[in-house]
Design a protein around this motif. Structure first.
Motif, PDB file in Angstrom:
ATOM      1  N   GLU A 294       0.834  -1.206   0.000  1.00 17.16           N
ATOM      2  CA  GLU A 294       0.000   0.000   0.000  1.00 17.16           C
ATOM      3  C   GLU A 294       0.867   1.255   0.000  1.00 17.16           C
ATOM      4  O   GLU A 294       0.594   2.222  -0.726  1.00 17.16           O
ATOM      5  CB  GLU A 294      -0.930   0.001   1.209  1.00 17.16           C
ATOM      6  CG  GLU A 294      -2.071  -1.018   1.107  1.00 17.16           C
ATOM      7  CD  GLU A 294      -2.912  -1.064   2.357  1.00 17.16           C
ATOM      8  OE1 GLU A 294      -2.389  -0.683   3.439  1.00 17.16           O
ATOM      9  OE2 GLU A 294      -4.081  -1.494   2.269  1.00 17.16           O
ATOM     10  N   ARG A 295       1.921   1.234   0.816  1.00 19.77           N
ATOM     11  CA  ARG A 295       2.833   2.399   0.846  1.00 19.77           C
ATOM     12  C   ARG A 295       3.546   2.551  -0.488  1.00 19.77           C
ATOM     13  O   ARG A 295       3.740   3.667  -0.979  1.00 19.77           O
ATOM     14  CB  ARG A 295       3.850   2.243   1.988  1.00 19.77           C
ATOM     15  CG  ARG A 295       3.254   2.413   3.378  1.00 19.77           C
ATOM     16  CD  ARG A 295       4.343   2.640   4.417  1.00 19.77           C
ATOM     17  NE  ARG A 295       5.236   1.490   4.530  1.00 19.77           N
ATOM     18  CZ  ARG A 295       5.021   0.480   5.364  1.00 19.77           C
ATOM     19  NH1 ARG A 295       3.948   0.463   6.142  1.00 19.77           N
ATOM     20  NH2 ARG A 295       5.885  -0.517   5.427  1.00 19.77           N
ATOM     21  N   ALA A 296       3.944   1.432  -1.064  1.00 13.15           N
ATOM     22  CA  ALA A 296       4.629   1.488  -2.366  1.00 13.15           C
ATOM     23  C   ALA A 296       3.704   2.061  -3.426  1.00 13.15           C
ATOM     24  O   ALA A 296       4.146   2.814  -4.308  1.00 13.15           O
ATOM     25  CB  ALA A 296       5.084   0.089  -2.761  1.00 13.15           C
ATOM     26  N   LEU A 297       2.425   1.725  -3.355  1.00 13.58           N
ATOM     27  CA  LEU A 297       1.452   2.249  -4.318  1.00 13.58           C
ATOM     28  C   LEU A 297       1.309   3.759  -4.178  1.00 13.58           C
ATOM     29  O   LEU A 297       1.262   4.493  -5.180  1.00 13.58           O
ATOM     30  CB  LEU A 297       0.105   1.571  -4.121  1.00 13.58           C
ATOM     31  CG  LEU A 297      -1.060   2.081  -4.979  1.00 13.58           C
ATOM     32  CD1 LEU A 297      -0.737   1.919  -6.451  1.00 13.58           C
ATOM     33  CD2 LEU A 297      -2.349   1.346  -4.625  1.00 13.58           C
ATOM     34  N   LYS A 298       1.301   4.245  -2.962  1.00 16.59           N
ATOM     35  CA  LYS A 298       1.136   5.679  -2.739  1.00 16.59           C
ATOM     36  C   LYS A 298       2.353   6.484  -3.174  1.00 16.59           C
ATOM     37  O   LYS A 298       2.225   7.637  -3.586  1.00 16.59           O
ATOM     38  CB  LYS A 298       0.850   5.938  -1.246  1.00 16.59           C
ATOM     39  CG  LYS A 298      -0.497   5.401  -0.771  1.00 16.59           C
ATOM     40  CD  LYS A 298      -0.682   5.636   0.708  1.00 16.59           C
ATOM     41  CE  LYS A 298      -2.033   5.067   1.191  1.00 16.59           C
ATOM     42  NZ  LYS A 298      -2.190   5.240   2.667  1.00 16.59           N
ATOM     43  N   THR A 299       3.525   5.881  -3.066  1.00 18.42           N
ATOM     44  CA  THR A 299       4.759   6.611  -3.391  1.00 18.42           C
ATOM     45  C   THR A 299       5.245   6.371  -4.815  1.00 18.42           C
ATOM     46  O   THR A 299       6.229   6.971  -5.230  1.00 18.42           O
ATOM     47  CB  THR A 299       5.868   6.234  -2.405  1.00 18.42           C
ATOM     48  OG1 THR A 299       6.090   4.807  -2.485  1.00 18.42           O
ATOM     49  CG2 THR A 299       5.471   6.606  -0.992  1.00 18.42           C
ATOM     50  N   SER A 300       4.598   5.475  -5.552  1.00 20.78           N
ATOM     51  CA  SER A 300       5.059   5.157  -6.906  1.00 20.78           C
ATOM     52  C   SER A 300       4.623   6.220  -7.907  1.00 20.78           C
ATOM     53  O   SER A 300       3.713   6.998  -7.659  1.00 20.78           O
ATOM     54  CB  SER A 300       4.526   3.806  -7.336  1.00 20.78           C
ATOM     55  OG  SER A 300       3.103   3.801  -7.363  1.00 20.78           O
TER      56      SER A 300
END
Length: 300
Positions: A294-300
């Motif tokens: 989820e964090r990776a999705l937000k920062t990608s």
């Protein structure tokens, strides 16, 4: 590199003349060593036998069809790949009613199979019937969980667009296991570095993370992320997959350097099973892993 002549040529096989004309020739590249594919060799042997039976030299056929004698020699010795147009030209020249075209189709079909690692086709057959699949991935997100765009970004650096399209279509067929009435339970452990690796555009990566999150909501999928700073040595031993079957022994599939191997030796399978259990123990929990994605999705 040899450039085949692009002029239109009339055919002359023995005393028989044909008024058929030919399309533009393509640029082809020969290799030093012969191709090892049986279909490629069969095509060359058929051409040589047909030519010798007609009492013709390579120069004779080359002059009539608009190809070079060198190219004819490369085809006969399997050092070059015939095109569909070349196969059709030979059928017209020798009046063989599609023989060379059928041989070319065999070459194309076997070439597609050779794009996949040895042993992979058998693995895919077994994957369709597996009751459980335990996967450890170190470099990329597993093909079963890839979006088409992510897969295209991965494949685009090593094959043509046409070949990539074929591989993606095959991948879509594999994903049909998720639509089974009783889909296999899949335990996936993926190295965190595979998530951090930039594959394609930011939009491709973002869509891939969203796709992964959808899978975490499926009851038959258990996804865990291996910390990139793990010190467990088993995490550095490479990717592998364990297929489980109801009533039949488990099997392990390992792929390396474009070679795939299926292993059914009980001792080796048991060792891989123990390693996978340890990998899961050293990985983030399922809830933590979902939060990482989820964090990776937000920062990608």
């Amino acid at each position: 590199m040899l450039t085949q002549r692009s002029d239109l040529a009339r055919l002359n096989c023995g005393n028989r003349r044909s008024e058929t004309t030919y399309s533009r020739r393509e640029t082809v590249a020969a290799q030093r060593d012969p191709h090892d594919g049986p279909a490629v060799r069969a095509f060359g042997i058929a051409l040589q036998k047909m030519r010798e039976t007609a009492g013709l030299s390579k120069v004779d056929i080359a002059a009539a069809t608009g190809y070079t004698p060198q190219f004819m020699g490369q085809i006969e010795t399997a050092k070059n790949m015939p095109s569909q147009t070349f196969a059709q030209d030979l059928d017209t020249y020798f009046k063989t009613e599609g023989l060379f075209l059928e041989l070319w189709k065999l070459i194309k079909g076997t070439h597609r199979l050779r794009m996949a690692p040895l042993g992979f086709s058998k693995y895919v057959d077994l994957e369709r019937t597996a009751d459980s699949i335990r996967m450890y991935e170190t470099h990329l997100i597993s093909a079963l969980f890839q979006t088409d765009e992510y897969a295209r970004a991965v494949l685009g650096s090593s094959m043509s667009r046409e070949a990539a399209d074929e591989a993606i279509a095959k991948g879509t067929e594999r994903k049909a296991i998720f639509a089974r009435r009783n889909p296999p339970h899949i335990f996936l452990v993926v190295d965190e570095r595979a998530l951090l690796r930039e594959v394609g555009s930011p939009e491709v990566v973002q869509a891939q993370f969203a796709h992964l999150l959808e899978f975490t909501e499926r009851p038959e999928v258990s996804l865990q992320v291996m910390p990139q700073d793990t010190r467990y040595c088993g995490a550095f031993s490479g990717s592998f997959t364990i297929l489980g079957f109801d009533g039949d022994p488990d099997m392990v599939y390992i792929e390396s350097a474009e070679m795939g191997a299926l292993i059914d030796r009980p001792a080796a399978v048991a060792k891989c099973s123990m390693r996978f259990d340890l990998l899961r123990g050293h990985a983030y929990s399922i809830a933590e892993s979902r939060a990482i994605i989820e964090r990776a999705l937000k920062t990608s």
